[in-house]
Design a protein around this motif. Structure first.
Motif, PDB file in Angstrom:
ATOM      1  N   UNK A  87      -4.871  38.120 -33.514  1.00  0.00           N
ATOM      2  CA  UNK A  87      -4.033  37.496 -34.544  1.00  0.00           C
ATOM      3  C   UNK A  87      -3.239  38.572 -35.280  1.00  0.00           C
ATOM      4  N   UNK A  88      -1.901  38.468 -35.305  1.00  0.00           N
ATOM      5  CA  UNK A  88      -1.090  39.476 -35.986  1.00  0.00           C
ATOM      6  C   UNK A  88      -1.304  39.441 -37.499  1.00  0.00           C
ATOM      7  N   UNK A  89      -1.068  40.574 -38.135  1.00  0.00           N
ATOM      8  CA  UNK A  89      -1.256  40.700 -39.581  1.00  0.00           C
ATOM      9  C   UNK A  89      -0.390  39.702 -40.337  1.00  0.00           C
ATOM     10  N   UNK A  90       0.800  39.435 -39.822  1.00  0.00           N
ATOM     11  CA  UNK A  90       1.731  38.502 -40.451  1.00  0.00           C
ATOM     12  C   UNK A  90       1.085  37.125 -40.616  1.00  0.00           C
ATOM     13  N   UNK A  91       0.355  36.689 -39.595  1.00  0.00           N
ATOM     14  CA  UNK A  91      -0.316  35.394 -39.639  1.00  0.00           C
ATOM     15  C   UNK A  91      -1.536  35.461 -40.544  1.00  0.00           C
ATOM     16  N   UNK A 124       4.380  31.598 -34.007  1.00  0.00           N
ATOM     17  CA  UNK A 124       3.500  32.631 -33.447  1.00  0.00           C
ATOM     18  C   UNK A 124       3.154  32.291 -32.002  1.00  0.00           C
ATOM     19  N   UNK A 125       3.117  33.329 -31.143  1.00  0.00           N
ATOM     20  CA  UNK A 125       2.631  33.173 -29.777  1.00  0.00           C
ATOM     21  C   UNK A 125       1.205  33.712 -29.726  1.00  0.00           C
ATOM     22  N   UNK A 132       7.208  35.334 -35.933  1.00  0.00           N
ATOM     23  CA  UNK A 132       8.491  35.325 -36.631  1.00  0.00           C
ATOM     24  C   UNK A 132       8.364  34.480 -37.887  1.00  0.00           C
ATOM     25  N   UNK A 133       8.802  35.006 -39.025  1.00  0.00           N
ATOM     26  CA  UNK A 133       8.734  34.283 -40.284  1.00  0.00           C
ATOM     27  C   UNK A 133      10.063  33.656 -40.648  1.00  0.00           C
ATOM     28  N   UNK A 382      11.345  40.833 -32.486  1.00  0.00           N
ATOM     29  CA  UNK A 382      10.407  41.846 -32.975  1.00  0.00           C
ATOM     30  C   UNK A 382       9.315  41.167 -33.791  1.00  0.00           C
ATOM     31  N   UNK A 383       8.087  41.645 -33.646  1.00  0.00           N
ATOM     32  CA  UNK A 383       6.990  41.092 -34.411  1.00  0.00           C
ATOM     33  C   UNK A 383       7.228  41.288 -35.901  1.00  0.00           C
ATOM     34  N   UNK A 384       6.926  40.243 -36.678  1.00  0.00           N
ATOM     35  CA  UNK A 384       7.014  40.244 -38.141  1.00  0.00           C
ATOM     36  C   UNK A 384       8.445  40.245 -38.666  1.00  0.00           C
ATOM     37  N   UNK A 385       9.426  39.909 -37.845  1.00  0.00           N
ATOM     38  CA  UNK A 385      10.790  39.792 -38.373  1.00  0.00           C
ATOM     39  C   UNK A 385      10.849  38.530 -39.251  1.00  0.00           C
ATOM     40  N   UNK A 386      11.648  38.584 -40.296  1.00  0.00           N
ATOM     41  CA  UNK A 386      11.759  37.481 -41.258  1.00  0.00           C
ATOM     42  C   UNK A 386      13.195  36.978 -41.284  1.00  0.00           C
ATOM     43  N   UNK A 387      13.347  35.677 -41.168  1.00  0.00           N
ATOM     44  CA  UNK A 387      14.658  35.037 -41.222  1.00  0.00           C
ATOM     45  C   UNK A 387      14.765  34.252 -42.512  1.00  0.00           C
TER      46      UNK A 387
END
Length: 391
Positions: A87-91, A124-125, A132-133, A382-387
């Motif tokens: 699980x990525x830190x972003x999640x 999230x994948x 992606x946020x 890219x992982x953790x990119x924010x839109x």
């Protein structure tokens, strides 16, 4: 790969690679390889080849409010824990998070960023470490309720989020809402307002159950309170669908045994590629039973709901909801326990009426399960990119 091998032959070899992580490494070989692997045509082809999920992924909160992920491989008469995803830190840092839905191997979660200042959605994948946020746009302070939907459009393979917000009208009845609908697509990276005139009515509400995405449709369990000429009111339950291609909403009627049921244990889920509705109803000679119905279609048009079976559980462990189904079609249930606000996960076998306890306890209402499927969607992000709206 040798320069002596023609490029089109190299690509034919790459098409035969079935492992996502290997394909991600291949993207760094050359710009040509990256362009080919990132192309919509290759991603679509890979998705078609990997429609069969490898396992089931379960998310829940344990008794100390910690979010956990467990993957299961269900074999004949046994359910073995396989692994927990990376699980990525972003999640992990998403505050007060809940799952919106899952589609084509992607999960969509809703919550707030680590500071709690921004409302966010995260795509999230689970099969690879990419997330992606998307910052949720501001909604008027008059808004009373916001509901989300998530699905991947099967014609464009574009991850899509639907946001529906309502507010009381100043000159309207107090039980009538003005609906505002916005659509976000990952390809456009923007929110777009769409007409809400084709929503079934202005006063309906969404049930607490999780939405389900199947093919080109997102489904929600919904209900409305109908007031007759005599002033008496009755509940009307129905399924609301959203077409990811045409962006049209549609109301789907339920069988009479479900349409006017006051049960709080309604749930919708997915059995292979069909919508399933589960709920407690009253049956003659059987009393209160928990039934499972499957939506039947013909030529892409819903024709009816077919009763599959009743789930028989001990009186001390009633069904809270059906979370999903095993690969062989057995319902995975969240059931109540003797402890308040604590639920457990069980598998029901309709043929033998046997119940298998998976030994997982957690906060009631926090369980979400969906087939674990590998996908190349988001691989070019890219992982953790924010839109955000300011991006």
């Amino acid at each position: 790969m040798s320069d002596n091998i023609p490029f089109d032959v190299q690509m034919e070899i790459i098409k035969k690679v079935s492992d996502v992580k290997s394909l991600i490494r291949f993207r760094s070989v050359s710009k040509q390889w990256m362009s080919f692997i990132d192309s919509p045509e290759f991603i679509a082809c890979f998705g078609v080849r990997h429609t069969q999920p490898q396992s089931l992924l379960l998310r829940y909160k344990d008794n100390v409010d910690e979010v956990k992920y467990v993957s299961f491989v269900d074999g004949e008469n046994q359910y073995q824990q396989d692994f927990g995803p990376n699980v990525p830190l972003f999640v992990k840092q998403l505050y007060n998070s809940k799952v919106i839905g899952s589609s084509y191997g992607l999960w969509c979660l809703h919550g707030f960023n680590s500071s709690g200042a921004e409302e966010m959605l995260v795509i999230w994948i689970p099969s690879i470490r990419i997330s992606v946020g998307i910052v949720v746009p501001f909604v008027s302070s008059f808004c009373k309720m916001t509901n989300f939907g998530f699905g991947v459009c099967p014609s464009t393979y574009d991850p899509t989020i639907v946001m529906m917000s309502n507010s009381y009208g100043f000159l309207e009845r107090k039980d009538t809402y003005k609906w505002q609908v916005e659509i976000f697509t990952l390809s456009s990276k923007t929110w777009k307002m769409i007409p809400s005139s084709n929503l079934p009515c202005g006063s309906f509400r969404f049930g607490v159950t999780t939405q389900v995405a199947i093919d080109k449709f997102i489904y929600w369990f919904s209900h409305d309170r109908i007031v007759g000429n005599d002033g008496a009111s009755e509940i009307k339950n129905f399924i609301l669908s959203f077409d990811l291609i045409t962006h049209q909403f549609k109301e789907i009627n339920l069988p009479s045994s479900l349409a006017n049921e006051l049960s709080q244990n309604f749930s919708i889920s997915k059995l292979r590629e069909s919508l399933v509705v589960s709920a407690y109803t009253n049956e003659v000679n059987h009393g209160r039973v928990y039934g499972v119905w499957m939506m039947e279609e013909e030529g892409g048009v819903m024709t009816s709901f077919k009763k599959l079976f009743n789930i028989k559980t001990p009186d001390d462990s009633p069904v809270s909801k059906v979370l999903g189904f095993t690969m062989s079609g057995e319902p995975i249930m969240e059931t109540e326990t003797d402890h308040k606000e604590v639920a457990t996960v069980k598998v029901y076998k309709p043929c033998s009426e046997h119940i298998k306890d998976l030994g997982i306890n957690g906060e009631d209402g926090s369980f979400f399960i969906f087939p674990y499927t590998e996908t190349l969607l988001l691989v070019d992000h890219s992982d953790r990119c924010i839109i955000s709206n300011d991006s």
